[in-house]
Design a protein around this motif. Sequence first.
Motif, PDB file in Angstrom:
ATOM      1  N   ASP A  99       0.826  -1.210   0.000  1.00 57.21           N
ATOM      2  CA  ASP A  99       0.000   0.000   0.000  1.00 57.21           C
ATOM      3  C   ASP A  99       0.865   1.266   0.000  1.00 57.21           C
ATOM      4  O   ASP A  99       0.509   2.270  -0.603  1.00 57.21           O
ATOM      5  CB  ASP A  99      -0.938   0.017   1.216  1.00 57.21           C
ATOM      6  CG  ASP A  99      -1.915  -1.142   1.190  1.00 57.21           C
ATOM      7  OD1 ASP A  99      -2.392  -1.496   0.090  1.00 57.21           O
ATOM      8  OD2 ASP A  99      -2.193  -1.709   2.261  1.00 57.21           O
ATOM      9  N   LYS A 100       2.009   1.210   0.685  1.00 57.76           N
ATOM     10  CA  LYS A 100       2.888   2.379   0.785  1.00 57.76           C
ATOM     11  C   LYS A 100       4.064   2.321  -0.187  1.00 57.76           C
ATOM     12  O   LYS A 100       4.835   3.265  -0.273  1.00 57.76           O
ATOM     13  CB  LYS A 100       3.433   2.503   2.211  1.00 57.76           C
ATOM     14  CG  LYS A 100       2.358   2.812   3.224  1.00 57.76           C
ATOM     15  CD  LYS A 100       2.944   2.897   4.610  1.00 57.76           C
ATOM     16  CE  LYS A 100       1.849   3.098   5.638  1.00 57.76           C
ATOM     17  NZ  LYS A 100       2.351   2.895   6.992  1.00 57.76           N
ATOM     18  N   ASN A 101       4.212   1.189  -0.876  1.00 53.72           N
ATOM     19  CA  ASN A 101       5.303   1.020  -1.830  1.00 53.72           C
ATOM     20  C   ASN A 101       6.671   1.149  -1.154  1.00 53.72           C
ATOM     21  O   ASN A 101       7.564   1.822  -1.649  1.00 53.72           O
ATOM     22  CB  ASN A 101       5.170   2.047  -2.965  1.00 53.72           C
ATOM     23  CG  ASN A 101       5.557   1.479  -4.306  1.00 53.72           C
ATOM     24  OD1 ASN A 101       5.163   0.377  -4.642  1.00 53.72           O
ATOM     25  ND2 ASN A 101       6.324   2.223  -5.071  1.00 53.72           N
ATOM     26  N   GLU A 102       6.805   0.483   0.005  1.00 55.90           N
ATOM     27  CA  GLU A 102       8.054   0.569   0.748  1.00 55.90           C
ATOM     28  C   GLU A 102       8.323  -0.725   1.497  1.00 55.90           C
ATOM     29  O   GLU A 102       7.448  -1.575   1.622  1.00 55.90           O
ATOM     30  CB  GLU A 102       8.026   1.743   1.730  1.00 55.90           C
ATOM     31  CG  GLU A 102       7.008   1.611   2.836  1.00 55.90           C
ATOM     32  CD  GLU A 102       6.926   2.832   3.746  1.00 55.90           C
ATOM     33  OE1 GLU A 102       7.212   3.950   3.280  1.00 55.90           O
ATOM     34  OE2 GLU A 102       6.553   2.659   4.911  1.00 55.90           O
ATOM     35  N   ILE A 103       9.543  -0.834   1.999  1.00 51.26           N
ATOM     36  CA  ILE A 103       9.905  -1.953   2.852  1.00 51.26           C
ATOM     37  C   ILE A 103       9.971  -1.429   4.268  1.00 51.26           C
ATOM     38  O   ILE A 103      10.586  -0.395   4.533  1.00 51.26           O
ATOM     39  CB  ILE A 103      11.238  -2.584   2.422  1.00 51.26           C
ATOM     40  CG1 ILE A 103      11.050  -3.255   1.056  1.00 51.26           C
ATOM     41  CG2 ILE A 103      11.729  -3.596   3.458  1.00 51.26           C
ATOM     42  CD1 ILE A 103      12.245  -3.978   0.523  1.00 51.26           C
TER      43      ILE A 103
END
Length: 163
Positions: A35-39
């Motif tokens: 959803d946030k496009n992150e790790i």
Amino acid sequence: MGTEIKSREELVDEIANALQENFEYIDTFNYIDLDKNEIGMAIDDITVCDELFPKDGEAIVRIDPLESRESFGCMEDFADQVTDKRKQEHLYRALNRRHPFSTFKYAVEDTDLLQDWYHFRDEWYKDKAEEWMEDNEVDFKNGHITAKNPEMYHRDDETDEWD
């Protein structure tokens, strides 16, 4: 809280870093937050603020670190490709001693191969990250991280355990 991933190369680098992290004594894991496009990193400790957890219902892909025997294989692969036989034997001896991870690090420093080791290790983990992405059907397309089978995150607040 992670940094937004903006390219496939960044995604590979971040997964490579996550595969190296070994949280031996605490229940911690890295995950891709679709959803946030992150790790991100979750620390399963009731005293840590909720910011470190994905939100219930978020689509995530958990990234478990490599087993120590796989990481040991990275050191073996490096030693195998060293062409100076004296240096290579020094590395092999380090791998066969107690505490091979720390002993190997000292042996790499002793043989003036530290920069070569760092470069080899980084590339080795990037290859593992590419394999992990293929195995878990994760990619970066059209500016977003994609995953074929993400899990929906849910945490049972009463027992502080994962479902």
